[in-house]
Design an enzyme around this catalytic site. Structure first.
Site, mmCIF file in Angstrom:
data_model
loop_
_atom_site.group_PDB
_atom_site.id
_atom_site.type_symbol
_atom_site.label_atom_id
_atom_site.label_comp_id
_atom_site.label_asym_id
_atom_site.label_seq_id
_atom_site.Cartn_x
_atom_site.Cartn_y
_atom_site.Cartn_z
ATOM 1 C CD GLU A 71 -3.202 -0.976 2.206
ATOM 2 O OE1 GLU A 71 -2.734 -0.157 3.160
ATOM 3 O OE2 GLU A 71 -4.174 -1.714 2.020
ATOM 4 C CB SER A 98 -5.487 2.437 2.778
ATOM 5 O OG SER A 98 -6.804 2.569 3.498
#
Length: 186
Positions: A71, A98
């Site tokens: 991420e 995210s």
């Protein structure tokens, strides 16, 4: 929304509801980070040569490049622009982020830079065009130039040469195929 174009032949993803409406259509010069580490080392530099029109590009953060598809896609806003009151800009990478992140961020560019996708040959100064309404992401150079650059492309050295890491690198699929192992998809 899924975008396609010569920069993302197999697609890229943008969360259009989390971005500044003024950036739904944008064309600007790229500033390229070759990897996450370079981005982290430079993003807060007051000498970073970027403007509100710059398109930040971060390479080698996809399933094979990172490796592992971390991420890392929510590239922070450069400090130099934040201090000028700029709160959003176009940012592109082959990473993911995210679901709670925000901003004009294009992710999951496929094929990824590390395996020779067009993202891997973007250079600082190249113009990039984002057109969300048309679902397009384009590197504004000729097809001939893209092919010439891809012919000269050298992939980064693999981070693992044995064990599970090597197995992962040899068999993980691209973002558009779910980052699964190819041998589990048969």
């Amino acid at each position: 929304m899924v975008l396609y174009g010569n920069l993302a032949p197999d697609g890229a993803v943008i969360k259009q509801t989390a971005a500044s409406p003024s950036l739904l259509q944008h064309r600007g010069p790229a500033y390229v980070f070759e990897n996450y580490e370079q981005m982290r080392a430079q993003i807060d530099s007051m000498d970073l040569p970027v403007t509100k029109d710059t398109v930040l590009v971060m390479k080698n953060c996809g399933p094979k490049g990172a490796p592992g598809f971390p991420e890392w896609g929510h590239i922070p806003m450069p400090k130099v622009l934040l201090e000028q009151g700029v709160s959003d800009m176009v940012r592109i990478s082959d990473a993911r982020m995210s679901g709670t992140s925000f901003g004009r961020v294009v992710l999951h560019v496929a094929p990824e830079a590390a395996i020779g996708g067009p993202l891997g040959v973007v250079r600082t100064g190249d113009e990039i065009k984002l057109d969300v309404a048309s679902r397009r992401l384009e590197l504004c150079i000729t097809d001939h130039e893209i092919k010439a650059r891809l012919a000269q492309f050298t992939p980064p050295a693999p981070q693992y040469t044995r064990g599970y890491g090597r197995l992962f690198l040899e068999h993980v699929t691209q973002a558009n195929l779910g980052c699964d192992f190819d041998f589990l998809m048969k």
